[in-house]
Design a protein around this motif. Structure first.
Motif, PDB file in Angstrom:
ATOM      1  N   GLN A   1       0.818  -1.209   0.000  1.00 48.20           N
ATOM      2  CA  GLN A   1       0.000   0.000   0.000  1.00 48.20           C
ATOM      3  C   GLN A   1       0.857   1.267   0.000  1.00 48.20           C
ATOM      4  O   GLN A   1       0.502   2.283  -0.615  1.00 48.20           O
ATOM      5  CB  GLN A   1      -0.936   0.011   1.216  1.00 48.20           C
ATOM      6  CG  GLN A   1      -2.023  -1.043   1.201  1.00 48.20           C
ATOM      7  CD  GLN A   1      -3.036  -0.812   0.090  1.00 48.20           C
ATOM      8  OE1 GLN A   1      -3.238   0.310  -0.357  1.00 48.20           O
ATOM      9  NE2 GLN A   1      -3.659  -1.887  -0.369  1.00 48.20           N
ATOM     10  N   MET A   2       2.021   1.191   0.679  1.00 54.73           N
ATOM     11  CA  MET A   2       2.891   2.363   0.769  1.00 54.73           C
ATOM     12  C   MET A   2       3.575   2.684  -0.557  1.00 54.73           C
ATOM     13  O   MET A   2       4.148   3.773  -0.709  1.00 54.73           O
ATOM     14  CB  MET A   2       3.946   2.160   1.860  1.00 54.73           C
ATOM     15  CG  MET A   2       3.387   2.145   3.274  1.00 54.73           C
ATOM     16  SD  MET A   2       2.526   3.680   3.733  1.00 54.73           S
ATOM     17  CE  MET A   2       3.873   4.846   3.717  1.00 54.73           C
ATOM     18  N   THR A   3       3.548   1.748  -1.498  1.00 52.52           N
ATOM     19  CA  THR A   3       4.142   2.021  -2.817  1.00 52.52           C
ATOM     20  C   THR A   3       3.209   2.869  -3.680  1.00 52.52           C
ATOM     21  O   THR A   3       3.583   3.271  -4.784  1.00 52.52           O
ATOM     22  CB  THR A   3       4.473   0.703  -3.550  1.00 52.52           C
ATOM     23  OG1 THR A   3       3.251  -0.020  -3.798  1.00 52.52           O
ATOM     24  CG2 THR A   3       5.410  -0.158  -2.725  1.00 52.52           C
ATOM     25  N   THR A   4       1.983   3.130  -3.197  1.00 57.05           N
ATOM     26  CA  THR A   4       1.053   4.008  -3.912  1.00 57.05           C
ATOM     27  C   THR A   4       1.103   5.390  -3.274  1.00 57.05           C
ATOM     28  O   THR A   4       1.553   5.555  -2.138  1.00 57.05           O
ATOM     29  CB  THR A   4      -0.384   3.474  -3.842  1.00 57.05           C
ATOM     30  OG1 THR A   4      -0.872   3.605  -2.506  1.00 57.05           O
ATOM     31  CG2 THR A   4      -0.428   2.012  -4.263  1.00 57.05           C
ATOM     32  N   SER A   5       0.658   6.392  -3.963  1.00 53.96           N
ATOM     33  CA  SER A   5       0.753   7.768  -3.470  1.00 53.96           C
ATOM     34  C   SER A   5      -0.487   8.212  -2.709  1.00 53.96           C
ATOM     35  O   SER A   5      -0.519   9.308  -2.164  1.00 53.96           O
ATOM     36  CB  SER A   5       0.987   8.724  -4.646  1.00 53.96           C
ATOM     37  OG  SER A   5      -0.064   8.617  -5.588  1.00 53.96           O
ATOM     38  N   ARG A   6      -1.534   7.358  -2.651  1.00 53.00           N
ATOM     39  CA  ARG A   6      -2.795   7.788  -2.051  1.00 53.00           C
ATOM     40  C   ARG A   6      -3.042   7.189  -0.668  1.00 53.00           C
ATOM     41  O   ARG A   6      -3.988   7.576   0.013  1.00 53.00           O
ATOM     42  CB  ARG A   6      -3.964   7.416  -2.970  1.00 53.00           C
ATOM     43  CG  ARG A   6      -3.857   8.085  -4.332  1.00 53.00           C
ATOM     44  CD  ARG A   6      -5.127   7.930  -5.136  1.00 53.00           C
ATOM     45  NE  ARG A   6      -5.627   6.560  -5.165  1.00 53.00           N
ATOM     46  CZ  ARG A   6      -6.703   6.210  -5.868  1.00 53.00           C
ATOM     47  NH1 ARG A   6      -7.370   7.111  -6.564  1.00 53.00           N
ATOM     48  NH2 ARG A   6      -7.114   4.963  -5.873  1.00 53.00           N
ATOM     49  N   PHE A   7      -2.176   6.262  -0.231  1.00 49.08           N
ATOM     50  CA  PHE A   7      -2.420   5.577   1.051  1.00 49.08           C
ATOM     51  C   PHE A   7      -1.795   6.364   2.202  1.00 49.08           C
ATOM     52  O   PHE A   7      -0.641   6.786   2.142  1.00 49.08           O
ATOM     53  CB  PHE A   7      -1.833   4.169   1.010  1.00 49.08           C
ATOM     54  CG  PHE A   7      -2.041   3.391   2.292  1.00 49.08           C
ATOM     55  CD1 PHE A   7      -3.297   2.921   2.637  1.00 49.08           C
ATOM     56  CD2 PHE A   7      -0.986   3.156   3.149  1.00 49.08           C
ATOM     57  CE1 PHE A   7      -3.499   2.219   3.817  1.00 49.08           C
ATOM     58  CE2 PHE A   7      -1.173   2.458   4.328  1.00 49.08           C
ATOM     59  CZ  PHE A   7      -2.437   1.981   4.657  1.00 49.08           C
ATOM     60  N   TYR A   8      -2.575   6.564   3.278  1.00 49.60           N
ATOM     61  CA  TYR A   8      -2.075   7.226   4.484  1.00 49.60           C
ATOM     62  C   TYR A   8      -2.356   6.314   5.673  1.00 49.60           C
ATOM     63  O   TYR A   8      -3.519   6.069   6.004  1.00 49.60           O
ATOM     64  CB  TYR A   8      -2.752   8.581   4.691  1.00 49.60           C
ATOM     65  CG  TYR A   8      -2.040   9.443   5.709  1.00 49.60           C
ATOM     66  CD1 TYR A   8      -1.026  10.311   5.325  1.00 49.60           C
ATOM     67  CD2 TYR A   8      -2.373   9.382   7.067  1.00 49.60           C
ATOM     68  CE1 TYR A   8      -0.368  11.104   6.248  1.00 49.60           C
ATOM     69  CE2 TYR A   8      -1.721  10.157   8.000  1.00 49.60           C
ATOM     70  CZ  TYR A   8      -0.719  11.022   7.579  1.00 49.60           C
ATOM     71  OH  TYR A   8      -0.052  11.795   8.503  1.00 49.60           O
ATOM     72  N   PRO A   9      -1.324   5.783   6.329  1.00 47.76           N
ATOM     73  CA  PRO A   9      -1.528   4.772   7.375  1.00 47.76           C
ATOM     74  C   PRO A   9      -2.137   5.349   8.648  1.00 47.76           C
ATOM     75  O   PRO A   9      -1.942   6.524   8.977  1.00 47.76           O
ATOM     76  CB  PRO A   9      -0.109   4.253   7.643  1.00 47.76           C
ATOM     77  CG  PRO A   9       0.781   5.388   7.255  1.00 47.76           C
ATOM     78  CD  PRO A   9       0.110   6.068   6.105  1.00 47.76           C
ATOM     79  N   SER A  10      -2.836   4.496   9.380  1.00 47.01           N
ATOM     80  CA  SER A  10      -3.379   4.862  10.691  1.00 47.01           C
ATOM     81  C   SER A  10      -2.245   4.840  11.712  1.00 47.01           C
ATOM     82  O   SER A  10      -1.152   4.340  11.430  1.00 47.01           O
ATOM     83  CB  SER A  10      -4.452   3.846  11.100  1.00 47.01           C
ATOM     84  OG  SER A  10      -3.843   2.576  11.361  1.00 47.01           O
TER      85      SER A  10
END
Length: 716
Positions: free
Chosen positions: A686-695
């Motif tokens: 998920q972190m390889t995409t630019s739209r994911f922001y982790p909780s």
């Protein structure tokens, strides 16, 4: 020349500080010994320097004088220091005859101590009974070499290039002069230490035969072979200055009786197989001179050569060489492999990158760290470049201290010297106006070094016996404590309040040092000041803990005022006087009798004795200045909340700064090296995409993966 004059003025102003009686040579010499000793301790020339004057008349009314000393466990030498202060505004020259006359006074002190007659001499002052006794009882059996040092704020003359070595009381002696130019060069060094040059042609005609093995943007790698005789001769000349700081502390901690018997046995029984049996030495240098002779490449000299691995090998070869008799050298047939990493100049300080000293120290630390992975050197030995220091440094740059009422009208900054020499590297290329402005905003007196930081914190944490050991050993203890608490439970180290509280502790420690120096009950020049100050602050902390019912010292007020209030000063001095009486008492029971003088301060039994026999209680006036129990509890809650928030912010900032491309690299690396499964693998993807922001919870997992991967070798 004006820069040197400015440095001389600054140095003299520091030496002639409050409480120094300019008309009293002993007072000035003591202050000069403290100042030069502190600077050379920072530069790792010394590690456990003890200031204190001895002066009087010996045989045939010959003068003797000493202003400080150090016992060096790593090379079994004793350092004897004598000072020479020039009060005039003009920079004057010290001639060879001047230096020899001053050194003769120190030599005579050694002579009358060795024969035990110093106790019969009429002397103006003898505040070094421990040193006098040590020379009398141990010079013959425990000292391999005497190293005399002259501290002067004069310049050496052109004729005074060096002083010849000789024997004193049957021991080889060498001589060092720390003049104004040498101290100025030390202040400007990007390393924060003297970058001396070793000329290998002094030991072998052409230098060391070597082979270039590797080169990167940061360093060049060479392989060489050095003879046992050459290595022993180098160590004899330069002593423990050849040992990188962590190696020196490690070797010294083992003690003279713990020399590696396996190495000595190989030297004695299989000298021709030493090269095959021994791992050799690993070194770093900041610059070398090479010479090509046909197909052969020779290493002629090396600047600031430091042994980062192989200190035990070096010391053992030196011990074996010293044991030679009848012209026979037991190390004559020994060859030692040497790996040399030469740090390229671009890493050192440049006008547009004044903080590159940190990068240089970081690179050297990493080379030392990975050179020692096969040996029993702890993680704490490499704490100097830990994240703790970067966080503390960032606070020092961002948090302005309040002005001092009646003294300053503007706020200032405390400068945390994460890398040795960083303050001087920062100012080296400033113009006159810029330099003056910087020193007003960040005055030199508000510089804190890592070794000092450990001392200030340990005093309040009631560990005065660690402080009274060498600076490196105390720093290592501090590293062990901090590393054990690092992480979520150690998040308080990241808070602004921790920074401010630590500065308050520094203000307390430094102010007490000055007050103790001027106290009528303090034995001037005894070398006890560090012990008295450290044990006094520890005892104050202990008394608050057991008598104040949960109340606490108001460090916030000290930070806000940038000085101690009169009630705190009075309480400290009342405790300090009693502390001095207890810890310097002549009867130290069984333990102390076997550990004369200052050695007693290093023993936990000294701290136990003080706690058991001080007979003091906190004054009502002082108790009235303390924070209430509720304030202390609320402060702890605030710190925990700030620490938790800071940790979360730091973690999310770090993992987001890598960016999608960086996480794609880490994903490929983990698949090849440390495979991740389930939700961990999904999070990385998920972190390889630019739209994911982790909780927040996902941030903790990603941060752990990132740290574990970096520790295992991953790098962008």
């Amino acid at each position: 020349m004006s820069a040197l004059n400015d440095f001389n003025d600054e140095l003299k102003n520091t030496i002639l500080t409050d409480g120094v009686i300019e008309s009293d040579p002993a007072s000035v010499n003591y202050s000069m010994a403290i100042e030069y000793g502190a600077r050379l301790t920072t530069a790792e020339v010394f590690d456990n320097f003890i200031p204190g004057p001895v002066a009087g008349e010996g045989k045939n009314r010959r003068r003797f004088r000493v202003d400080g000393y150090q016992l060096d466990e790593a090379d079994q030498s004793i350092h004897i220091i004598v000072t020479d202060f020039e009060p005039g505004e003009e920079i004057r020259t010290i001639t060879k005859s001047d230096a020899e006359n001053i050194f003769r006074q120190a030599e005579h002190f050694v002579e009358i101590c060795s024969e035990g007659s110093i106790w019969d001499r009429t002397s103006s002052v003898n505040d070094q009974p421990e040193l006098s006794s040590y020379i009398e009882n141990s010079l013959e059996t425990e000292v391999a070499k005497i190293r005399f040092h002259l501290f002067t704020n004069r310049e050496i003359s052109k004729q005074l290039s060096e002083l010849s070595s000789k024997e004193i009381c049957g021991k080889p002696a060498d001589y060092q002069i720390w003049d104004l130019n040498r101290m100025w060069a030390l202040a400007l060094s990007a390393m924060g230490t003297e970058e001396f040059i070793i000329d290998f042609t002094e030991f072998t005609d052409k230098g060391l035969l070597c082979l270039k093995a590797n080169e990167t943007d940061e360093y060049e790698g060479y392989l060489a072979v050095i003879s046992g005789e050459t290595l022993a001769a180098m160590y004899d000349l330069y002593g423990s200055r050849l040992l990188e700081g962590n190696v020196r502390a490690y070797l010294g901690a083992r003690g003279k009786k713990s020399k590696n018997q396996g190495i000595l046995n190989t030297i004695r029984e299989f000298p021709d197989k030493f090269f095959a049996y021994n791992n050799g030495i690993s070194c770093i240098s900041t610059g070398i001179e090479l010479e090509q002779d046909g197909d052969a490449l020779y290493l002629k000299s090396a600047k600031y050569l430091q042994i980062v691995n192989g200190g035990q090998t070096t010391a053992s070869i030196y011990v074996a060489a010293k044991a030679s008799t009848n012209g026979f050298s037991p190390v004559g047939g020994i060859s030692v492999q040497m790996k040399l990493s030469v740090i390229k100049e671009r890493v050192t300080a440049e006008p547009d990158q004044p903080d590159q000293s940190a990068a240089l120290e970081d690179l050297i630390s990493k080379i030392a760290r990975y050179s020692n992975t096969q040996n029993t050197v702890n993680e704490s030995d490499f704490f100097s470049n830990h994240e703790f220091h970067r966080v503390f440094e960032s606070h020092s740059k961002a948090i302005q201290a309040p002005p001092i009422a009646g003294e300053t009208t503007k706020g200032t900054y405390w400068f945390y010297e994460r890398a040795r020499g960083a303050y001087n590297s920062r100012t080296a290329f400033m113009s006159g106006a810029e330099l003056r402005r910087f020193k007003i905003e960040t005055p030199p007196r508000q510089k804190i070094e890592k070794i000092q930081l450990a001392k200030y914190i340990h005093a309040w944490e009631q560990l005065p016996h660690h402080i009274c050991d060498s600076g490196q050993k105390n720093f290592k203890k501090f590293a062990e404590t901090t590393l054990a608490a690092w992480g979520e439970s150690g998040a308080r180290y990241r808070t602004k309040e921790f920074f401010q509280e630590t500065i308050a502790k520094a203000i307390m420690y430094r102010r007490l040092e000055k007050m103790v120096d001027k106290a009528p009950w303090y034995p001037k020049g005894s070398g006890y000041r560090q012990g008295v100050v450290s044990y006094t602050i520890a005892l104050l902390s202990h008394l608050i803990q057991i008598e104040a019912s949960g109340q606490g010292l108001n460090f916030k007020t000290i930070w806000q005022e940038q000085k101690l209030g009169s009630i705190i000063e009075d309480e400290l001095m009342r405790i300090a006087e009693r502390t001095c009486q207890v810890i310097s008492a002549p009867a130290y029971e069984t333990v102390a009798n076997s550990k004369q003088g200052l050695e007693w301060f290093k023993n936990e039994g000294c701290w136990s004795k003080l706690k058991e026999t001080h007979g003091l209680s906190l004054s009502q006036a002082f108790l009235g200045t303390l924070m209430s129990r509720d304030e202390v509890v609320q402060g702890q809650r605030n710190r925990q909340h700030e620490a938790r928030v800071n940790t979360e912010v730091d973690q999310i900032t770090e993992i987001m700064n890598i960016g999608p491309q960086g996480w794609a690299q880490l994903r490929g690396w983990t698949e090849a090296n440390i495979p991740r499964y389930g939700t961990e693998a999904d999070l990385i993807r998920q972190m390889t995409t630019s739209r994911f922001y982790p909780s927040p919870r996902q941030t903790q997992v990603l941060y752990r993966i990132l740290r574990e991967s970096r520790d295992a070798g991953f790098g962008l």
